[in-house]
Design an enzyme around this catalytic site. Structure first.
Site, PDB file in Angstrom:
ATOM      1  N   HIS A  80      -8.661  46.884  37.449  1.00 22.72           N
ATOM      2  CA  HIS A  80      -9.052  48.010  38.300  1.00 22.72           C
ATOM      3  C   HIS A  80      -8.099  49.203  38.210  1.00 22.72           C
ATOM      4  O   HIS A  80      -8.541  50.347  38.111  1.00 22.72           O
ATOM      5  CB  HIS A  80      -9.147  47.546  39.756  1.00 22.72           C
ATOM      6  CG  HIS A  80     -10.148  48.326  40.556  1.00 22.72           C
ATOM      7  ND1 HIS A  80     -11.041  47.741  41.410  1.00 22.72           N
ATOM      8  CD2 HIS A  80     -10.418  49.646  40.611  1.00 22.72           C
ATOM      9  CE1 HIS A  80     -11.802  48.666  41.964  1.00 22.72           C
ATOM     10  NE2 HIS A  80     -11.437  49.839  41.495  1.00 22.72           N
ATOM     11  N   TYR A 107     -14.855  46.122  46.666  1.00 21.57           N
ATOM     12  CA  TYR A 107     -15.866  46.975  47.276  1.00 21.57           C
ATOM     13  C   TYR A 107     -16.440  46.242  48.487  1.00 21.57           C
ATOM     14  O   TYR A 107     -17.231  45.309  48.371  1.00 21.57           O
ATOM     15  CB  TYR A 107     -16.997  47.276  46.298  1.00 21.57           C
ATOM     16  CG  TYR A 107     -16.589  48.103  45.096  1.00 21.57           C
ATOM     17  CD1 TYR A 107     -15.405  48.822  45.075  1.00 21.57           C
ATOM     18  CD2 TYR A 107     -17.411  48.173  43.979  1.00 21.57           C
ATOM     19  CE1 TYR A 107     -15.036  49.581  43.972  1.00 21.57           C
ATOM     20  CE2 TYR A 107     -17.057  48.941  42.871  1.00 21.57           C
ATOM     21  CZ  TYR A 107     -15.871  49.629  42.868  1.00 21.57           C
ATOM     22  OH  TYR A 107     -15.534  50.374  41.769  1.00 21.57           O
ATOM     23  N   PRO A 124     -19.668  59.834  38.004  1.00 21.24           N
ATOM     24  CA  PRO A 124     -20.124  60.801  36.997  1.00 21.24           C
ATOM     25  C   PRO A 124     -20.805  62.032  37.590  1.00 21.24           C
ATOM     26  O   PRO A 124     -20.985  63.029  36.882  1.00 21.24           O
ATOM     27  CB  PRO A 124     -21.103  59.990  36.147  1.00 21.24           C
ATOM     28  CG  PRO A 124     -21.625  58.940  37.087  1.00 21.24           C
ATOM     29  CD  PRO A 124     -20.443  58.574  37.944  1.00 21.24           C
ATOM     30  N   LEU A 125     -21.165  61.958  38.877  1.00 20.41           N
ATOM     31  CA  LEU A 125     -21.781  63.109  39.548  1.00 20.41           C
ATOM     32  C   LEU A 125     -20.818  63.785  40.509  1.00 20.41           C
ATOM     33  O   LEU A 125     -21.215  64.644  41.288  1.00 20.41           O
ATOM     34  CB  LEU A 125     -23.043  62.660  40.290  1.00 20.41           C
ATOM     35  CG  LEU A 125     -24.109  61.993  39.414  1.00 20.41           C
ATOM     36  CD1 LEU A 125     -25.295  61.558  40.256  1.00 20.41           C
ATOM     37  CD2 LEU A 125     -24.550  62.907  38.283  1.00 20.41           C
ATOM     38  N   GLY A 126     -19.549  63.374  40.472  1.00 20.27           N
ATOM     39  CA  GLY A 126     -18.537  64.013  41.302  1.00 20.27           C
ATOM     40  C   GLY A 126     -18.169  63.278  42.558  1.00 20.27           C
ATOM     41  O   GLY A 126     -17.373  63.768  43.358  1.00 20.27           O
TER      42      GLY A 126
END
Length: 286
Positions: free
Chosen positions: A129, A55, A210-212
């Site tokens: 990963h 990241y 989790p929220l798209g």
């Protein structure tokens, strides 16, 4: 503040964690905001932070996000000893590309880099990963077994693994395997078999995005009318309903919503105060 807890191996963590990936956008202002966001999460009682060596802004190589997390923990005025930092290895960064690399020699090299950047002698949760189609999965997971045996890694997690790979890794790692991190959200439900297998095997399931996803989270209520309707009923947001819905799937679920602003993680944590009834869950099941 103490939040609702869920099991992750032999430890307990807050039932909602913090996904740190969105913070690696570069620039001093973003770095300062990232520190404030992590501090806000810790102040709210979050005890699970998810990062990865890859990241980072394009062209900067590995480690940007891990350094952000380490800096924020070191500069927080509370006791961070109970915070579990999970990182991942198994990808590279080449400019804007994220090539997969499951070779044992790369996994060993990657963990050494993460240990240095996080400033720890042992990584609490080190996650693979993504499977590398060019490397036998058992060979890759064997490298993680070796890292546990060497004391460099306390526990192992998988990411983007299917049921067969989870069972294979469980056979190699035994109790050292504690979690699976796969995509799961109102718009992406195809990893339900992995979630159910985690419940069967006693593994934590950590939904990523989790929220798209970053670019779609704000549209969740417009894309999924049932979540907006349940949100109005409970005076909540569709995003909070999504997190509560995921938590209701099984006791093994620990969502890790990403955040790059303090108010975002505070809003996510408030989902723990939301209890969905059987009618809500029926409405959201479609």
């Amino acid at each position: 503040m103490t939040l609702a807890q869920r099991s992750l191996g032999n430890r307990t963590v807050s039932a909602i964690g913090l996904g740190a990936m969105p913070m690696s956008t570069g620039g001093e202002e973003a770095t300062s905001r990232a520190r404030a966001t992590i501090h806000a999460a810790l102040d709210a009682g979050v005890t699970l932070i998810d990062t990865a060596d890859c990241y980072a802004p394009d062209g900067t190589g590995l480690g940007h996000n891990e350094r952000l997390v380490a800096d924020a923990l070191a500069s927080w005025d509370g006791d961070a000893s109970g915070v579990l930092v999970a990182t991942k290895g198994g990808l590279r960064r080449e400019g804007s590309d994220w090539p997969v690399d499951g070779r044992p020699e790369w996994i060993r090299e990657a963990v050494e880099g993460s240990l240095e950047r996080l400033g720890v002698e042992q990584i609490a949760l080190y996650q693979h990963h993504r499977p590398d189609p060019a490397v036998d999965y058992a060979e890759t997971i064997g490298a993680f077994r070796d890292l546990v045996d060497a004391g460099k890694v306390a526990r192992v997690g998988l990411s983007n693994a299917d049921p067969g790979q989870i069972r294979l890794a469980n056979g190699i790692l035994g109790d050292a395997l504690v979690s699976v991190q796969n995509q799961f959200s109102p718009s992406f439900r195809s990893s339900l078999p992995e979630l159910e297998l985690c419940a069967e095997l006693g593994l934590a399931f950590l939904p990523w995005s989790p929220l798209g996803g970053i670019s779609h989270a704000g549209e969740l209520g417009r894309q999924h009318a049932a979540f907006a309707e349940v949100a109005r009923k409970h005076d909540a947001t569709p995003q909070q309903v999504a997190l509560a819905w995921e938590l209701a799937q099984a006791e093994c679920v620990v969502p890790i919503p990403g955040a790059s602003r303090p108010e975002s993680i505070r809003a996510s944590v408030e989902a723990l105060q939301l209890t969905l009834d059987v009618f809500d869950l029926e409405a959201l099941a479609g």
